[in-house]
Design a protein around this motif. Structure first.
Motif, PDB file in Angstrom:
ATOM      1  N   ARG A  18     -11.439  83.320 103.058  1.00 19.10           N
ATOM      2  CA  ARG A  18     -10.339  82.710 102.297  1.00 19.10           C
ATOM      3  C   ARG A  18     -10.770  81.508 101.467  1.00 19.10           C
ATOM      4  O   ARG A  18     -10.070  81.112 100.547  1.00 19.10           O
ATOM      5  N   LEU A  19     -11.906  80.913 101.809  1.00 19.58           N
ATOM      6  CA  LEU A  19     -12.352  79.727 101.078  1.00 19.58           C
ATOM      7  C   LEU A  19     -12.641  80.071  99.621  1.00 19.58           C
ATOM      8  O   LEU A  19     -13.360  81.024  99.336  1.00 19.58           O
ATOM      9  N   ASP A  20     -12.096  79.288  98.729  1.00 15.25           N
ATOM     10  CA  ASP A  20     -12.368  79.430  97.296  1.00 15.25           C
ATOM     11  C   ASP A  20     -13.510  78.466  96.971  1.00 15.25           C
ATOM     12  O   ASP A  20     -13.278  77.317  96.585  1.00 15.25           O
ATOM     13  N   LEU A  21     -14.752  78.924  97.150  1.00 19.35           N
ATOM     14  CA  LEU A  21     -15.898  78.035  96.998  1.00 19.35           C
ATOM     15  C   LEU A  21     -16.105  77.565  95.565  1.00 19.35           C
ATOM     16  O   LEU A  21     -16.683  76.495  95.351  1.00 19.35           O
ATOM     17  N   ASP A  22     -15.625  78.317  94.588  1.00 20.06           N
ATOM     18  CA  ASP A  22     -15.685  77.811  93.211  1.00 20.06           C
ATOM     19  C   ASP A  22     -14.806  76.574  93.080  1.00 20.06           C
ATOM     20  O   ASP A  22     -15.208  75.564  92.490  1.00 20.06           O
ATOM     21  N   ARG A  23     -13.625  76.641  93.639  1.00 19.42           N
ATOM     22  CA  ARG A  23     -12.686  75.512  93.604  1.00 19.42           C
ATOM     23  C   ARG A  23     -13.238  74.346  94.420  1.00 19.42           C
ATOM     24  O   ARG A  23     -13.210  73.184  93.976  1.00 19.42           O
ATOM     25  N   VAL A  24     -13.731  74.636  95.614  1.00 16.79           N
ATOM     26  CA  VAL A  24     -14.302  73.600  96.473  1.00 16.79           C
ATOM     27  C   VAL A  24     -15.467  72.917  95.756  1.00 16.79           C
ATOM     28  O   VAL A  24     -15.557  71.689  95.741  1.00 16.79           O
ATOM     29  N   HIS A  25     -16.338  73.693  95.144  1.00 15.96           N
ATOM     30  CA  HIS A  25     -17.465  73.124  94.411  1.00 15.96           C
ATOM     31  C   HIS A  25     -16.968  72.200  93.299  1.00 15.96           C
ATOM     32  O   HIS A  25     -17.461  71.086  93.127  1.00 15.96           O
ATOM     33  N   ARG A  26     -15.984  72.643  92.554  1.00 17.13           N
ATOM     34  CA  ARG A  26     -15.447  71.828  91.466  1.00 17.13           C
ATOM     35  C   ARG A  26     -14.893  70.500  92.004  1.00 17.13           C
ATOM     36  O   ARG A  26     -15.154  69.437  91.442  1.00 17.13           O
ATOM     37  N   TRP A  27     -14.121  70.564  93.098  1.00 15.74           N
ATOM     38  CA  TRP A  27     -13.603  69.331  93.696  1.00 15.74           C
ATOM     39  C   TRP A  27     -14.737  68.392  94.078  1.00 15.74           C
ATOM     40  O   TRP A  27     -14.722  67.219  93.737  1.00 15.74           O
ATOM     41  N   LEU A  28     -15.696  68.925  94.829  1.00 12.59           N
ATOM     42  CA  LEU A  28     -16.753  68.083  95.367  1.00 12.59           C
ATOM     43  C   LEU A  28     -17.656  67.511  94.286  1.00 12.59           C
ATOM     44  O   LEU A  28     -17.947  66.316  94.283  1.00 12.59           O
ATOM     45  N   CYS A  29     -18.109  68.348  93.374  1.00  7.18           N
ATOM     46  CA  CYS A  29     -19.121  67.884  92.408  1.00  7.18           C
ATOM     47  C   CYS A  29     -18.540  67.029  91.291  1.00  7.18           C
ATOM     48  O   CYS A  29     -19.292  66.337  90.605  1.00  7.18           O
ATOM     49  N   THR A  30     -17.222  67.041  91.101  1.00  5.59           N
ATOM     50  CA  THR A  30     -16.639  66.259  90.013  1.00  5.59           C
ATOM     51  C   THR A  30     -15.743  65.123  90.476  1.00  5.59           C
ATOM     52  O   THR A  30     -15.492  64.198  89.699  1.00  5.59           O
ATOM     53  N   ASP A  31     -15.236  65.156  91.727  1.00  3.04           N
ATOM     54  CA  ASP A  31     -14.223  64.182  92.111  1.00  3.04           C
ATOM     55  C   ASP A  31     -14.426  63.565  93.493  1.00  3.04           C
ATOM     56  O   ASP A  31     -13.640  62.722  93.891  1.00  3.04           O
ATOM     57  N   ALA A  32     -15.433  63.951  94.231  1.00  2.00           N
ATOM     58  CA  ALA A  32     -15.668  63.412  95.566  1.00  2.00           C
ATOM     59  C   ALA A  32     -16.878  62.477  95.498  1.00  2.00           C
ATOM     60  O   ALA A  32     -17.995  62.927  95.257  1.00  2.00           O
ATOM     61  N   TYR A  33     -16.656  61.178  95.697  1.00  2.00           N
ATOM     62  CA  TYR A  33     -17.714  60.189  95.487  1.00  2.00           C
ATOM     63  C   TYR A  33     -19.005  60.526  96.238  1.00  2.00           C
ATOM     64  O   TYR A  33     -20.088  60.208  95.776  1.00  2.00           O
ATOM     65  N   TRP A  34     -18.926  61.176  97.373  1.00  2.00           N
ATOM     66  CA  TRP A  34     -20.107  61.473  98.168  1.00  2.00           C
ATOM     67  C   TRP A  34     -20.859  62.724  97.692  1.00  2.00           C
ATOM     68  O   TRP A  34     -21.959  62.996  98.166  1.00  2.00           O
ATOM     69  N   ALA A  35     -20.273  63.491  96.786  1.00  4.42           N
ATOM     70  CA  ALA A  35     -20.898  64.762  96.400  1.00  4.42           C
ATOM     71  C   ALA A  35     -20.948  64.972  94.897  1.00  4.42           C
ATOM     72  O   ALA A  35     -21.183  66.088  94.442  1.00  4.42           O
ATOM     73  N   ILE A  36     -20.746  63.923  94.110  1.00  4.82           N
ATOM     74  CA  ILE A  36     -20.779  64.064  92.656  1.00  4.82           C
ATOM     75  C   ILE A  36     -22.105  64.715  92.250  1.00  4.82           C
ATOM     76  O   ILE A  36     -23.174  64.287  92.659  1.00  4.82           O
ATOM     77  N   GLY A  37     -21.993  65.791  91.470  1.00  5.81           N
ATOM     78  CA  GLY A  37     -23.180  66.473  90.989  1.00  5.81           C
ATOM     79  C   GLY A  37     -23.776  67.499  91.939  1.00  5.81           C
ATOM     80  O   GLY A  37     -24.754  68.164  91.600  1.00  5.81           O
ATOM     81  N   ARG A  38     -23.200  67.667  93.117  1.00  2.92           N
ATOM     82  CA  ARG A  38     -23.734  68.657  94.066  1.00  2.92           C
ATOM     83  C   ARG A  38     -23.654  70.039  93.429  1.00  2.92           C
ATOM     84  O   ARG A  38     -22.626  70.421  92.884  1.00  2.92           O
ATOM     85  N   ASP A  39     -24.729  70.807  93.475  1.00  2.02           N
ATOM     86  CA  ASP A  39     -24.736  72.114  92.816  1.00  2.02           C
ATOM     87  C   ASP A  39     -24.033  73.178  93.667  1.00  2.02           C
ATOM     88  O   ASP A  39     -23.830  73.013  94.865  1.00  2.02           O
ATOM     89  N   ARG A  40     -23.645  74.255  93.013  1.00  3.53           N
ATOM     90  CA  ARG A  40     -22.860  75.333  93.640  1.00  3.53           C
ATOM     91  C   ARG A  40     -23.607  75.967  94.796  1.00  3.53           C
ATOM     92  O   ARG A  40     -23.034  76.260  95.841  1.00  3.53           O
ATOM     93  N   ASP A  41     -24.907  76.188  94.634  1.00  3.21           N
ATOM     94  CA  ASP A  41     -25.704  76.803  95.692  1.00  3.21           C
ATOM     95  C   ASP A  41     -25.706  75.944  96.954  1.00  3.21           C
ATOM     96  O   ASP A  41     -25.595  76.470  98.061  1.00  3.21           O
ATOM     97  N   THR A  42     -25.800  74.646  96.801  1.00  2.72           N
ATOM     98  CA  THR A  42     -25.786  73.744  97.948  1.00  2.72           C
ATOM     99  C   THR A  42     -24.441  73.805  98.666  1.00  2.72           C
ATOM    100  O   THR A  42     -24.389  73.842  99.899  1.00  2.72           O
ATOM    101  N   VAL A  43     -23.355  73.833  97.917  1.00  2.68           N
ATOM    102  CA  VAL A  43     -22.027  73.954  98.523  1.00  2.68           C
ATOM    103  C   VAL A  43     -21.935  75.254  99.319  1.00  2.68           C
ATOM    104  O   VAL A  43     -21.486  75.266 100.470  1.00  2.68           O
ATOM    105  N   GLU A  44     -22.379  76.337  98.722  1.00  4.85           N
ATOM    106  CA  GLU A  44     -22.316  77.640  99.402  1.00  4.85           C
ATOM    107  C   GLU A  44     -23.149  77.644 100.680  1.00  4.85           C
ATOM    108  O   GLU A  44     -22.683  78.094 101.734  1.00  4.85           O
ATOM    109  N   ARG A  45     -24.366  77.133 100.629  1.00  2.00           N
ATOM    110  CA  ARG A  45     -25.218  77.100 101.822  1.00  2.00           C
ATOM    111  C   ARG A  45     -24.648  76.184 102.897  1.00  2.00           C
ATOM    112  O   ARG A  45     -24.701  76.499 104.088  1.00  2.00           O
TER     113      ARG A  45
END
Length: 162
Positions: A18-45
């Motif tokens: 059920r996880l929408d990892l595209d959405r989660v990646h977008r949240w984390l890499c653009t708006d979460a101070y601890w994960a700004i710039g985190r790449d999609r592959d890293t989120v998935e792993r």
């Protein structure tokens, strides 16, 4: 798999499908101070090796919040990557998510859960989290800072999210 539904219809689930990892990646890499710039592959792993908690809106089932738990499912867990969509904030979803994580891990027998936050202490305090003893916890932080491109030197324990 763990599922919980609030009286207002919001649903929490640990179903990885059920996880929408595209959405989660977008949240984390653009708006979460601890994960700004985190790449999609890293989120998935990261989510593949953890328990992912998704919160879904009533009606359309769209994912509106996420949390990730790194754990051995027996003694220790680390709650991280907690994010509530900006349009859904103010509804208690972060507190509900943290409490559900606490309860689920308690059912597994996990007795210690840690987390790091710069700005949401009140959210976690509502479900029983307390500050950590600073002279006990240590870290080795080899993340590259966004500003300098060099490894950061952490000076205080458990003060930032990976």
């Amino acid at each position: 798999m763990f599922t919980l539904t609030r009286p207002d219809g919001y649903q929490l689930s640990t179903d990885p499908a059920r996880l929408d990892l595209d959405r989660v990646h977008r949240w984390l890499c653009t708006d979460a101070y601890w994960a700004i710039g985190r790449d999609r592959d890293t989120v998935e792993r990261a989510f593949a090796g953890s328990i992912g908690f998704g919160v879904y809106r009533p009606g359309d089932g769209r994912q509106v919040a996420v949390g990730r738990v790194v754990t051995d499912r027996a003694t220790f867990a680390w709650l991280c990557d907690v994010y509530v969509d900006r349009g859904e904030r103010g509804r208690g979803l972060g507190t509900w998510l943290a409490g559900a994580v606490r309860d689920h891990l308690t059912e597994l027998g996990v007795r210690r859960i840690v987390l790091a936050t710069n700005d949401a202490h009140g959210v976690y305090a509502k479900v029983g989290f307390t500050p950590v003893e600073p002279d006990r916890w240590m870290q080795l932080d080899r993340r590259v800072t966004q500003v300098t491109g060099k490894e950061q030197q952490a000076t205080s324990p458990l003060t930032v999210e990976p």
